[in-house]
Design a protein around this motif. Structure first.
Motif, short mmCIF file in Angstrom:
data_model
loop_
_atom_site.label_atom_id
_atom_site.label_comp_id
_atom_site.label_asym_id
_atom_site.label_seq_id
_atom_site.Cartn_x
_atom_site.Cartn_y
_atom_site.Cartn_z
N SER A 121 0.50 9.19 0.78
CA SER A 121 -0.68 8.56 0.21
C SER A 121 -0.25 7.68 -0.96
N LEU A 122 -1.15 6.83 -1.43
CA LEU A 122 -0.84 6.00 -2.58
C LEU A 122 -0.44 6.84 -3.79
N ASP A 123 -1.20 7.87 -4.06
CA ASP A 123 -0.90 8.71 -5.21
C ASP A 123 0.44 9.42 -5.06
N GLU A 124 0.75 9.84 -3.85
CA GLU A 124 2.03 10.51 -3.62
C GLU A 124 3.21 9.57 -3.84
N THR A 125 3.06 8.30 -3.50
CA THR A 125 4.16 7.37 -3.74
C THR A 125 4.40 7.21 -5.25
N VAL A 126 3.33 7.07 -6.01
CA VAL A 126 3.47 6.91 -7.46
C VAL A 126 4.11 8.16 -8.07
N GLU A 127 3.71 9.32 -7.59
CA GLU A 127 4.27 10.57 -8.10
C GLU A 127 5.75 10.69 -7.75
N ALA A 128 6.13 10.25 -6.55
CA ALA A 128 7.54 10.32 -6.14
C ALA A 128 8.40 9.40 -7.00
#
Length: 370
Positions: A121-128
């Protein structure tokens, strides 16, 4: 062995000088060996079998003189950045490489919407990415040095997800995100297309930089300033189209500023210039095809807040150290000029005032010790 760049005259090691990087793309800064290994893990075909060959391929593809052709190299880099592990590794190594280049503060820009093909997800990419950046900072600290970094979350200007990406940036503003950007093919895609996103960001007090004045001219810059409320211009070199050469003599060039250039200079809106990239993409084609033709020096002499950046270290085969050395060779810059460029970047960083002043002090102390 890496090339050692020293300032002509006093022999200062440019790499050892403290620097600030404002315009550096995450998907333009991969190590070739990492790209090969990540491609192998996901079974993605690459155009060379070893790091040296891949490095040459990027150099050949990137020297086309066209931004559109230049951008095609990112199909390969983004392909290996579709998993949490891939994003985290690239971000971690990115910070390590910045620190090795003498960078003490770096803003890393990238477009989360381009990293969703394997289920994140978008949020998961930023967190990664944030996880990788923090690991990189820890690695640098373990070596007895320091670096600070922030994410510039970027929307692709030809897509219709501007508001969604702006909201993503705001959600993560206390977890690593320091600002917002739009990027991609510039001509035909004015910032005004994303006016709703920019209105939202202004209401949330999140700072904005906009790619403008690279592959398009004054209309794009004008839209970045007044539709995008840009505090900085990504590249911005074509602001020189709004300079009128009144007359020249053997020693001086006398210039008048048009209204857009006047606004940018008087408001001290930073220009995120990237000399090597600007040559590769044809951004300065109106003035010539060598670094000496770049309007950087004219803008500097006229008092614009110029900063020096790499844009894409892989595609341009460069570092911030090398970019400074190239400018020095072309225009005769000395240590005092280099310090000015870094202080310009410190003043333009998307950080609170106290932090910007602290960065400026670090820069001054580092140059005093050089």
């Amino acid at each position: 062995m890496p090339t050692e760049y020293r300032l002509e005259g006093d022999g200062t090691n440019i790499q050892a000088l403290p620097k600030i990087s404002l315009h550096d793309h995450l998907d333009g800064g991969l190590r070739p060996q990492t790209l090969l290994e990540l491609a192998d893990e996901i079974g993605h075909e690459v155009p060379a079998s070893d790091a040296e060959g891949l490095d040459r391929w990027f150099a050949e593809q990137s020297n086309s003189g066209s931004l559109v052709e230049y951008l095609k190299t990112f199909d390969l880099t983004t392909a290996v950045m579709q998993t949490r592990e891939g994003l985290t590794r690239v971000a971690r190594e990115f910070v390590q490489d910045l620190a090795a280049d003498g960078v003490i503060y770096g803003e890393i820009r990238w477009a989360p919407e381009q990293h969703l093909t394997r289920g994140l997800s978008l949020d998961e990419t930023v967190e990664a990415v944030q996880s990788g950046l923090e690991q990189g900072v820890d690695d640098v600290r373990a070596q007895g040095r320091g670096i600070r970094v922030g994410q510039l979350v970027t929307a692709m200007r030809h897509a219709d997800r501007g508001l969604e990406i702006a909201e993503l940036a705001v959600r993560h503003r206390d977890r690593g995100v320091v600002g917002f950007d739009i990027a991609g093919a510039e001509a035909g895609f004015l910032p005004s297309r994303h006016r709703t996103a920019f209105d939202y960001l202004a209401s949330q007090y999140l700072p904005v930089t906009v790619h403008a004045g690279e592959a398009d001219g004054l209309e794009s810059i004008r839209s970045a300033l007044f539709d995008g409320r840009a505090l900085r211009l990504g590249h911005g070199v074509r602001i020189a189209e709004d300079l009128i050469i009144d007359r020249q003599d053997d020693e001086n060039t006398y210039v008048s500023l048009g209204p857009v250039a006047q606004w940018v200079r008087d408001r001290e809106i930073a220009l995120e210039t990237s000399p090597s990239s600007n040559l590769q993409t044809g951004a300065i084609a109106a003035w010539g095809d060598e670094l000496i033709d770049h309007p950087f020096d004219l803008l500097y002499q006229l008092g614009f807040r110029v900063t020096v950046n790499t844009d894409n270290r892989l595609q341009s085969g460069t570092t911030l150290t090398r970019e400074l050395a190239l400018l020095s060779d072309a225009f005769g810059y000395d240590l005092e000029d280099f310090e000015t460029f870094q202080l310009n970047a410190a003043a333009a960083a998307f950080l609170p005032l106290d932090d910007r002043e602290e960065l400026a002090e670090q820069i001054q102390n580092g140059f005093d010790d050089a």
